[in-house]
Design a protein around this motif. Structure first.
Motif, PDB file in Angstrom:
ATOM      1  N   THR A   1     -15.296   1.746   2.222  1.00 33.03           N
ATOM      2  CA  THR A   1     -14.495   2.873   2.698  1.00 33.03           C
ATOM      3  C   THR A   1     -14.268   3.896   1.592  1.00 33.03           C
ATOM      4  N   SER A   2     -14.235   5.170   1.976  1.00 32.04           N
ATOM      5  CA  SER A   2     -13.793   6.179   1.011  1.00 32.04           C
ATOM      6  C   SER A   2     -12.728   7.060   1.649  1.00 32.04           C
ATOM      7  N   VAL A   3     -11.735   7.407   0.849  1.00 28.89           N
ATOM      8  CA  VAL A   3     -10.603   8.188   1.351  1.00 28.89           C
ATOM      9  C   VAL A   3     -10.338   9.372   0.433  1.00 28.89           C
ATOM     10  N   ARG A   4      -9.804  10.430   1.024  1.00 27.35           N
ATOM     11  CA  ARG A   4      -9.397  11.604   0.267  1.00 27.35           C
ATOM     12  C   ARG A   4      -7.898  11.498   0.017  1.00 27.35           C
ATOM     13  N   CYS A   5      -7.482  11.761  -1.212  1.00 28.93           N
ATOM     14  CA  CYS A   5      -6.100  11.480  -1.620  1.00 28.93           C
ATOM     15  C   CYS A   5      -5.314  12.772  -1.835  1.00 28.93           C
ATOM     16  N   LEU A   6      -4.225  12.918  -1.123  1.00 33.84           N
ATOM     17  CA  LEU A   6      -3.350  14.079  -1.301  1.00 33.84           C
ATOM     18  C   LEU A   6      -2.005  13.596  -1.835  1.00 33.84           C
ATOM     19  N   PRO A   7      -1.648  13.991  -3.065  1.00 37.71           N
ATOM     20  CA  PRO A   7      -0.372  13.536  -3.627  1.00 37.71           C
ATOM     21  C   PRO A   7       0.801  13.993  -2.771  1.00 37.71           C
ATOM     22  N   ILE A   8       1.770  13.115  -2.625  1.00 41.99           N
ATOM     23  CA  ILE A   8       2.952  13.417  -1.821  1.00 41.99           C
ATOM     24  C   ILE A   8       3.676  14.650  -2.357  1.00 41.99           C
TER      25      ILE A   8
ATOM     26  N   PRO B   1       5.150   2.132  -3.954  1.00 42.10           N
ATOM     27  CA  PRO B   1       5.706   3.484  -3.865  1.00 42.10           C
ATOM     28  C   PRO B   1       4.687   4.413  -3.201  1.00 42.10           C
ATOM     29  N   ALA B   2       5.175   5.234  -2.286  1.00 38.76           N
ATOM     30  CA  ALA B   2       4.274   6.121  -1.547  1.00 38.76           C
ATOM     31  C   ALA B   2       3.957   7.333  -2.410  1.00 38.76           C
ATOM     32  N   THR B   3       2.802   7.317  -3.041  1.00 37.70           N
ATOM     33  CA  THR B   3       2.438   8.409  -3.945  1.00 37.70           C
ATOM     34  C   THR B   3       1.503   9.418  -3.286  1.00 37.70           C
ATOM     35  N   HIS B   4       0.727   8.957  -2.326  1.00 39.86           N
ATOM     36  CA  HIS B   4      -0.280   9.827  -1.712  1.00 39.86           C
ATOM     37  C   HIS B   4      -0.287   9.675  -0.190  1.00 39.86           C
ATOM     38  N   VAL B   5      -0.890  10.673   0.430  1.00 43.38           N
ATOM     39  CA  VAL B   5      -1.312  10.551   1.818  1.00 43.38           C
ATOM     40  C   VAL B   5      -2.831  10.603   1.795  1.00 43.38           C
ATOM     41  N   TYR B   6      -3.468   9.839   2.652  1.00 38.99           N
ATOM     42  CA  TYR B   6      -4.930   9.724   2.582  1.00 38.99           C
ATOM     43  C   TYR B   6      -5.576  10.128   3.898  1.00 38.99           C
ATOM     44  N   ARG B   7      -6.755  10.677   3.808  1.00 44.34           N
ATOM     45  CA  ARG B   7      -7.567  10.827   5.003  1.00 44.34           C
ATOM     46  C   ARG B   7      -8.834  10.008   4.832  1.00 44.34           C
ATOM     47  N   VAL B   8      -9.132   9.181   5.823  1.00 45.91           N
ATOM     48  CA  VAL B   8     -10.339   8.349   5.757  1.00 45.91           C
ATOM     49  C   VAL B   8     -11.555   9.246   5.939  1.00 45.91           C
ATOM     50  N   GLU B   9     -12.480   9.165   4.988  1.00 43.41           N
ATOM     51  CA  GLU B   9     -13.701   9.961   5.074  1.00 43.41           C
ATOM     52  C   GLU B   9     -14.840   9.145   5.663  1.00 43.41           C
ATOM     53  N   ALA B  10     -14.927   7.889   5.232  1.00 40.73           N
ATOM     54  CA  ALA B  10     -15.955   6.980   5.763  1.00 40.73           C
ATOM     55  C   ALA B  10     -15.395   5.573   5.711  1.00 40.73           C
ATOM     56  N   GLY B  11     -15.875   4.722   6.596  1.00 41.99           N
ATOM     57  CA  GLY B  11     -15.412   3.339   6.597  1.00 41.99           C
ATOM     58  C   GLY B  11     -14.263   3.129   7.571  1.00 41.99           C
ATOM     59  N   HIS B  12     -13.568   2.014   7.392  1.00 42.50           N
ATOM     60  CA  HIS B  12     -12.510   1.642   8.326  1.00 42.50           C
ATOM     61  C   HIS B  12     -11.374   0.953   7.594  1.00 42.50           C
ATOM     62  N   VAL B  13     -10.153   1.256   8.013  1.00 44.52           N
ATOM     63  CA  VAL B  13      -8.978   0.732   7.326  1.00 44.52           C
ATOM     64  C   VAL B  13      -8.061   0.048   8.325  1.00 44.52           C
ATOM     65  N   CYS B  14      -7.548  -1.086   7.905  1.00 45.20           N
ATOM     66  CA  CYS B  14      -6.632  -1.871   8.721  1.00 45.20           C
ATOM     67  C   CYS B  14      -5.210  -1.675   8.197  1.00 45.20           C
ATOM     68  N   ILE B  15      -4.314  -1.184   9.055  1.00 48.05           N
ATOM     69  CA  ILE B  15      -2.920  -0.976   8.669  1.00 48.05           C
ATOM     70  C   ILE B  15      -2.109  -2.153   9.195  1.00 48.05           C
ATOM     71  N   TYR B  16      -1.362  -2.805   8.338  1.00 52.56           N
ATOM     72  CA  TYR B  16      -0.703  -4.036   8.780  1.00 52.56           C
ATOM     73  C   TYR B  16       0.592  -4.300   8.019  1.00 52.56           C
ATOM     74  N   ARG B  17       1.374  -5.163   8.594  1.00 49.09           N
ATOM     75  CA  ARG B  17       2.590  -5.630   7.928  1.00 49.09           C
ATOM     76  C   ARG B  17       2.579  -7.147   7.864  1.00 49.09           C
ATOM     77  N   MET B  18       3.267  -7.698   6.868  1.00 50.56           N
ATOM     78  CA  MET B  18       3.299  -9.145   6.684  1.00 50.56           C
ATOM     79  C   MET B  18       4.727  -9.670   6.771  1.00 50.56           C
ATOM     80  N   LEU B  19       4.843 -10.904   7.255  1.00 53.42           N
ATOM     81  CA  LEU B  19       6.096 -11.622   7.158  1.00 53.42           C
ATOM     82  C   LEU B  19       5.899 -12.669   6.068  1.00 53.42           C
ATOM     83  N   THR B  20       7.010 -13.095   5.461  1.00 52.01           N
ATOM     84  CA  THR B  20       6.887 -14.004   4.319  1.00 52.01           C
ATOM     85  C   THR B  20       6.162 -15.289   4.688  1.00 52.01           C
ATOM     86  N   ASP B  21       6.314 -15.755   5.930  1.00 51.38           N
ATOM     87  CA  ASP B  21       5.686 -17.026   6.297  1.00 51.38           C
ATOM     88  C   ASP B  21       4.218 -16.856   6.672  1.00 51.38           C
TER      89      ASP B  21
END
Lengths: 239, 239
Positions: free
Chosen positions: B107-114, B54-74
């Motif tokens: 990584t550290s991120v700042r969290c803003l509730p939706i 469930p999308a509870t927050h929006v984040y801003r990356v403060e330091a580090g690196h984040v990989c955004i990805y999607r998966m298929l079942t296989d």
DNA sequence: CGGAGTATTGACATGACTCAAGGATAGTGG
DNA sequence: CCACTATCCTTGAGTCATGTCAATACTCCG
């Protein structure tokens, strides 16, 4: 080149714009504002706007079909989406259009000036949210397509494409089996990241495998939905 | 599996988060609201959120690196984007996250509730527009990547990727030539729609052609920018 | 009918994938 | 400090799906 584009081409004109009203009744806040907007008509192959054009309007397709695409200088092309009646096009453009929009059949669109849109957003926060959601939806679709193009085989891509069209039709007029293709093989190939030869061969394979009928090249009849879904590999399909 | 994710892995930990402040000073309307938000820290390989959460927050990356990805079942995976300090992640999610976000380094991120975000949008129309633009930007990037994956060769893809990272670095700290890769070959392969073997071979080819130095596998030095740009084929590159 | 645009089919070439082995790097524990 | 292990990266050989090139057929329309 320009002259050729103004001449409506053969296959495309087999499809007579049915002027189906958008399935969603104009209830949402954006549609309210669209009612008084001007309507413009386009022949097949005409451009509603081109990549790089200043973004002056946002459009809603009223009838016909529009191909959204981008070009590379060496002629390679990427179709990004096909817009059907009820779909908005030109959203998400800031300053100038990042993609071109070309009618694939006779098409009419309702035009909302960007300046007016901006005024509306300022006065009506709901519309801002609506826009945000509409673009988010497009982002989702773009990533779905990215997935398709990047990870799936030609067979899976085309099967998925047909199923997506089938579902789109079902939502519109309830006909799940018959699909009229309002675009050429080139358009399909450029959407799925294939060549027209591969698209054509894959269509033939589906027919030989008894998954579809293909009496005319623009009319696909799904005869084995389960088989086609199996060929698509996964439930996850574009659009 | 879960335990493994909590252990920071070898290569990733060579990169020590420099905690570079976002290059854009916090002037725009969205950033104002972020100042009081909670900060959360993640080890390499930990998830900020997963696909379907469930999308509870929006984040801003403060330091580090984040990989955004999607998966298929296989098991097939599509990396959609890499987020760097200053980038927002989790935007455009309606209801639940359509993609997962995994830290590739500490990584550290700042969290803003939706819910807070929604309140802000209601009271401040500018923020609605900002969101719209941010998602539009993501849409643009997604289509650029789509283009890359769909139409370009392995060589062009990797060259384009390196140039994009180079430009990203240049904007941040002015170093155009040296690129530290905050992600594994797997991540790169899953972004570009290739296999790790092809990525590795292409890196080697670039080195043999004198386009880059590659003393360590995570440190790329561009020695021939023009040559690399030529290998990329076209000026049009991702991000 | 003839011409333009579009679609199909075949033969062949090739870029990227698959499978498999070995090397490099970083953390761990003796 | 040195094995020992877990990841990660590189390299090679062989295969295959898709692209390329080329010829032919279909559809529409003047």
């Amino acid at each position: 080149m320009l002259a050729a584009e103004l001449i409506s081409t053969n296959y495309a004109n087999r499809i007579r714009a049915k002027a189906v009203p958008p399935s969603r009744p104009a209830k949402d806040s954006l549609s309210e504002y669209l009612a008084p907007c001007a309507i413009r008509a386009f022949e097949a192959k005409e451009h509603i706007y081109r990549e790089g054009d200043p973004a002056t309007h946002v459009y809603r397709v009223e009838a016909g079909h529009v191909c959204i695409y981008r070009m590379l200088t060496d002629g390679r092309r990427q179709v990004v989406d096909f817009a059907y009646p009820g779909d908005f096009i030109g959203l998400g453009a800031m300053g100038e259009h990042a993609a071109g929009a070309q009618a694939t059949t006779r098409t009419s669109v309702r035009c909302l000036p960007i300046s007016v849109l901006r005024d509306i957003v300022r006065s009506d926060a709901r519309v801002g949210l609506k826009l945000y959601e509409a673009v988010s939806q497009e982002l989702l679709a773009a990533r779905e397509l990215l997935f398709t193009v990047s990870q799936r085989t030609a067979t899976e891509r085309l099967a998925g494409f047909l199923l997506a069209l089938s579902r789109r039709n079902a939502r519109r007029d309830g006909n799940v089996a018959e699909i009229v293709l309002p675009m050429t093989r080139v358009d399909i190939a450029d959407l799925l990241g294939l060549t027209i030869e591969t698209v054509s061969r894959t269509f033939t394979k589906f027919r030989n495998d008894g998954l579809i009928d293909l009496e005319q090249c623009i009319l696909v009849t799904i005869t084995d939905p389960e088989g086609l879904a199996a060929a698509a590999g996964e439930a996850r399909v574009i659009s």
